[in-house]
Scaffold this active site. Structure first.
Site, PDB file in Angstrom:
ATOM      1  N   GLY A   1      11.725   1.840  -1.698  1.00  0.00           N
ATOM      2  CA  GLY A   1      12.309   1.766  -3.031  1.00  0.00           C
ATOM      3  C   GLY A   1      12.487   0.369  -3.556  1.00  0.00           C
ATOM      4  O   GLY A   1      13.102   0.186  -4.615  1.00  0.00           O
TER       5      GLY A   1
ATOM      6  N   THR B   1       1.288  -3.664  -0.973  1.00  0.00           N
ATOM      7  CA  THR B   1       0.396  -3.217   0.093  1.00  0.00           C
ATOM      8  C   THR B   1      -0.395  -1.984  -0.354  1.00  0.00           C
ATOM      9  O   THR B   1      -1.595  -1.868  -0.082  1.00  0.00           O
ATOM     10  CB  THR B   1       1.173  -2.912   1.376  1.00  0.00           C
ATOM     11  OG1 THR B   1       2.029  -4.020   1.696  1.00  0.00           O
ATOM     12  CG2 THR B   1       0.231  -2.676   2.546  1.00  0.00           C
TER      13      THR B   1
ATOM     14  N   GLY C   1       3.555   2.196   1.362  1.00  0.00           N
ATOM     15  CA  GLY C   1       4.187   1.094   2.066  1.00  0.00           C
ATOM     16  C   GLY C   1       5.626   1.421   2.431  1.00  0.00           C
ATOM     17  O   GLY C   1       6.100   2.530   2.219  1.00  0.00           O
ATOM     18  N   ALA C   2       6.324   0.445   2.985  1.00  0.00           N
ATOM     19  CA  ALA C   2       7.736   0.603   3.325  1.00  0.00           C
ATOM     20  C   ALA C   2       8.389  -0.768   3.334  1.00  0.00           C
ATOM     21  O   ALA C   2       7.736  -1.787   3.568  1.00  0.00           O
ATOM     22  CB  ALA C   2       7.913   1.286   4.679  1.00  0.00           C
TER      23      ALA C   2
ATOM     24  N   GLU D   1       7.920   8.781  -4.677  1.00  0.00           N
ATOM     25  CA  GLU D   1       7.322   8.569  -3.363  1.00  0.00           C
ATOM     26  C   GLU D   1       7.800   9.615  -2.361  1.00  0.00           C
ATOM     27  O   GLU D   1       7.013  10.128  -1.558  1.00  0.00           O
ATOM     28  CB  GLU D   1       7.655   7.158  -2.866  1.00  0.00           C
ATOM     29  CG  GLU D   1       6.921   6.071  -3.622  1.00  0.00           C
ATOM     30  CD  GLU D   1       7.392   4.673  -3.299  1.00  0.00           C
ATOM     31  OE1 GLU D   1       6.649   3.712  -3.530  1.00  0.00           O
ATOM     32  OE2 GLU D   1       8.540   4.534  -2.815  1.00  0.00           O
TER      33      GLU D   1
ATOM     34  N   GLY E   1      10.341  -1.261  -4.969  1.00  0.00           N
ATOM     35  CA  GLY E   1       9.659  -1.249  -6.263  1.00  0.00           C
ATOM     36  C   GLY E   1      10.236  -0.247  -7.239  1.00  0.00           C
ATOM     37  O   GLY E   1       9.751  -0.131  -8.364  1.00  0.00           O
TER      38      GLY E   1
END
Length: 269
Positions: free
Chosen positions: A112, A45, A99-100, A120, A114
């Site tokens: 996390g 995203t 994103g989340a 982040e 990714g």
């Protein structure tokens, strides 16, 4: 600031999932103004956000300095013509957009998926405001169905994992399974050279308590719980609609009145 995107900016034939991601990124890009120092998140995203901002740089003359939260985001931002700087260069950020993997009604997050949650979290807490871009599938009543990542140093990682598992016995969670994140046949490593233990908890009864417990363990660098960090969530829908959820609806009026929307802001002074 209202941003106009030409019809061909969103590629034709996007899947419903990708359209939802694009819709949230497009809406969030309207919060970005020239002169801002902006944290750029990591993930699919966030990649759409970078595309949107790149368009604004080229088509509208948007001038921002961006702090990416991963090497892959930095590479994409440079390719889009966005000026990339380090957090040390700017000291403090006006805004971070990321994103989340999950968010709850209080806008607490799990991040996390990714593997970039350490950077982040550093970038988000060094910002006046954090905006999360997401789709409806990430909205949950209680955090925990998505595996919670815990970044750990490689040295003695087996002992650290055992300590993590033992710590879960004293907290309110639905399950207590842990796995070492893999990349093919090798352990996954973060941009900082660390490992990730994913916790499969099912339900997290007290996110704040769990975050504090995990971060007290020797060998743990950071966990993927973002508590009291996110201010706004932008939800994109498969039909291209978007909606904005603000924890503090009139944020600007609080700032004008002398209120603080980020408890860490005085670090920059």
């Amino acid at each position: 600031m209202t941003t106009f995107f030409p019809a061909d900016f969103a590629p034709a034939g996007l899947s419903p999932v990708e359209m939802a991601k694009f819709a949230s990124a497009r809406r969030a890009s309207a919060f970005v103004e020239s002169g801002m120092r902006v944290g750029l998140g990591t993930g699919s995203t966030a990649a759409w956000l970078v595309k949107c901002l790149g368009h604004m740089v080229r088509a509208e003359g948007l001038q921002i300095r961006a702090v990416p939260t991963s090497e892959r985001t930095a590479q994409q931002a440079r390719a889009e013509g966005i000026e990339v700087v380090s957090l040390q260069d700017v000291g403090w950020l006006d805004l971070t957009i990321d994103g989340a993997d999950e968010f709850d009604p209080a806008l607490n997050l799990i991040k996390g998926g990714g593997g970039a949650h350490l950077r982040e979290k550093i970038v988000a807490t060094a910002s006046d405001r954090m905006i999360v871009i997401t789709d409806p599938s990430k909205q949950v009543a209680t955090l925990g169905m998505f595996p919670l990542p815990v970044e750990i140093v490689p040295f003695g990682w087996q002992a650290t994992r055992q300590l993590i598992e033992e710590s879960l016995l004293g907290v309110d969670v639905g399950a207590r399974k842990s796995t070492l994140r893999m990349n093919g046949t090798q352990p996954f490593t973060t941009d900082e050279g660390n490992l990730i233990i994913d916790l499969h908890l099912g339900r997290i009864g007290n996110a704040r308590q769990l975050s504090l417990v995990l971060n007290q363990i020797a060998g743990v660098v950071e966990n993927g719980l973002f508590v009291d960090i996110c201010d706004t969530v932008v939800i994109g829908h498969p039909d291209g609609r978007d909606e904005v959820i603000d924890l503090i609806p009139d944020l600007e009026s609080l700032v004008d009145a002398g209120g603080e929307d980020n408890i860490f802001k005085d670090i920059a002074d």
